[in-house]
Design an enzyme around this catalytic site. Structure first.
Site, PDB file in Angstrom:
ATOM      1  N   HIS A 151       0.802  -1.219   0.000  1.00 60.33           N
ATOM      2  CA  HIS A 151       0.000   0.000   0.000  1.00 60.33           C
ATOM      3  C   HIS A 151       0.845   1.284   0.000  1.00 60.33           C
ATOM      4  O   HIS A 151       0.312   2.387   0.113  1.00 60.33           O
ATOM      5  CB  HIS A 151      -0.939  -0.022   1.225  1.00 60.33           C
ATOM      6  CG  HIS A 151      -2.144   0.853   1.107  1.00 60.33           C
ATOM      7  ND1 HIS A 151      -2.448   1.818   2.030  1.00 60.33           N
ATOM      8  CD2 HIS A 151      -3.111   0.937   0.151  1.00 60.33           C
ATOM      9  CE1 HIS A 151      -3.553   2.440   1.662  1.00 60.33           C
ATOM     10  NE2 HIS A 151      -3.985   1.922   0.540  1.00 60.33           N
ATOM     11  N   LYS A 153       3.102   4.474  -1.226  1.00 58.47           N
ATOM     12  CA  LYS A 153       3.030   5.412  -2.354  1.00 58.47           C
ATOM     13  C   LYS A 153       4.243   6.317  -2.230  1.00 58.47           C
ATOM     14  O   LYS A 153       4.118   7.479  -1.853  1.00 58.47           O
ATOM     15  CB  LYS A 153       1.769   6.289  -2.299  1.00 58.47           C
ATOM     16  CG  LYS A 153       0.452   5.561  -2.078  1.00 58.47           C
ATOM     17  CD  LYS A 153      -0.045   5.723  -0.682  1.00 58.47           C
ATOM     18  CE  LYS A 153      -1.435   5.203  -0.431  1.00 58.47           C
ATOM     19  NZ  LYS A 153      -1.923   4.082  -1.136  1.00 58.47           N
ATOM     20  N   ASP A 158      17.152   9.646  -7.316  1.00 64.55           N
ATOM     21  CA  ASP A 158      18.623   9.741  -7.240  1.00 64.55           C
ATOM     22  C   ASP A 158      19.173   9.372  -5.858  1.00 64.55           C
ATOM     23  O   ASP A 158      20.283   9.818  -5.511  1.00 64.55           O
ATOM     24  CB  ASP A 158      19.098  11.168  -7.588  1.00 64.55           C
ATOM     25  CG  ASP A 158      18.799  11.536  -9.037  1.00 64.55           C
ATOM     26  OD1 ASP A 158      18.584  10.620  -9.846  1.00 64.55           O
ATOM     27  OD2 ASP A 158      18.788  12.743  -9.337  1.00 64.55           O
TER      28      ASP A 158
END
Lengths: 231, 231
Positions: A151, A153, A158
């Site tokens: 779940h 996000k 870099d």
């Protein structure tokens, strides 16, 4: 009297000199801007505006779409942070159906950056998912299949910039939902996410899963329904 | 010769004195611990363990449930941060069905803290939602009804501590999903969330919505289904 006077003058001169050097050092430290790690919060829904100039910065006025142009929005800020990548992008995302964000990831891949995408196994086959587009472009995708839902996000740009929050990478989330995204270079926040990504990436390596489970984990499942109460 | 000697000794003495004072100041600054704002990342799923001792700290060994005791888990860390509230709790959460977290919020309310809860209008009537429990306890709840989803998952404790991430406050999210929660006192991150909470709180005041829409916004809608692709 004359000797004592000389002593006092020399003494005071030395004190004045050292105090001046100290003051000068303090002043220089104050004047030199110490760069703080970026700490930015972006809230959604975002105003809808054209983002073509972020993809093609050399052709600033070449887009004639009906959307507003030259507007700084929550989404354009998110997209700019993402497109600032110059060497790598690690993406760990539950729902990915936003075509502008997909275009950005494919564009970074075509520039030669190292892209790694971790996503939820149940989301891959959902209609509108951009995971197939990324795979077709040659981007390496691992599907997390060991828990209820992957779940997260978040993205690591870099290895220096963390993008994380409540925002799934869908059009509705960007344009309709109340959402938040934190963008930060703060090492104490960045390091754990880099470590967690690496752990999940290795744990969900298809070759490894194949060996341990005897199944082909990259095959998307038939079911695409997610039970809301389980989120 | 003797005079010059005195001048040199006095001069050197003064230099030595000022340098010593400067060194002492530097040393004191180094030794005095400068408290940095808390920046912590908690990952889920959490190990399942008893959290009774967090609710009743005076009765440390009074629980005889079959769960493991005295274990520090991701969930117990989250719960401790929440229970550290001493004056207020602002909670902005999409899905809230975790009964331990609900018990914590009700416990804080019964201690006399100011609790404000913002949630999504569609989630209120979902089976298992704890919003009704909070309302029955007398906690003030506003439902966000102006956008697709109020998808935030953040809390502000005492106006000093931000708890935010991908984690909805459900049992599945805590025990089964891959999730992240950032806990921080960092002012640059905290301030925007406080401001956003206040904006949403005022914007979704039932009295105000009632005036502007001519409808009763606190009444939960009949539908409880959420379209997955819209998240």
């Amino acid at each position: 009297m004359s000797v004592m006077w000389t002593v006092k003058v020399v003494g005071l001169g030395v004190v004045g000199f050292t105090v001046s050097v100290e003051l000068l050092g303090w002043l220089l430290r104050r004047l030199r801007p110490v760069r703080q790690p970026l700490k930015e919060v972006i809230f959604f829904p975002s105003e809808v505006a054209c983002v073509e100039h972020i993809f093609t910065p050399g052709k600033a006025n070449s887009c004639f779409c009906p959307l507003r142009h030259g507007v700084d929005t929550s989404f354009s800020r998110l997209l700019r942070h993402l497109m600032s990548a110059s060497s790598s992008l690690d993406l760990c995302i539950f729902a990915f159906s936003n075509m502008d964000l997909s275009r950005a990831v494919v564009a970074l891949h075509s520039r030669g950056l190292t892209i790694r995408v971790l996503t939820d196994k149940d989301y891959v086959a959902v209609s509108g998912s951009q995971i197939g587009v990324l795979r077709k472009a040659g981007i390496c995708v691992h599907c997390v299949s060991c828990t209820m839902y992957m779940h997260h996000k978040f993205a690591v740009v870099d290895g220096r910039l963390l993008i994380t929050g409540s925002l799934n990478w869908t059009l509705t989330a960007v344009q309709k939902n109340n959402e938040n995204v934190i963008v930060t270079e703060e090492p104490d926040l960045l390091r754990p996410f880099i470590k967690e990504f690496q752990r999940l990436w290795e744990e969900n390596d298809p070759a490894r899963c194949h060996q341990s489970n005897g199944v082909q984990p990259t095959t998307p499942p038939a079911s695409s329904g997610l039970a809301t109460m389980s989120l």
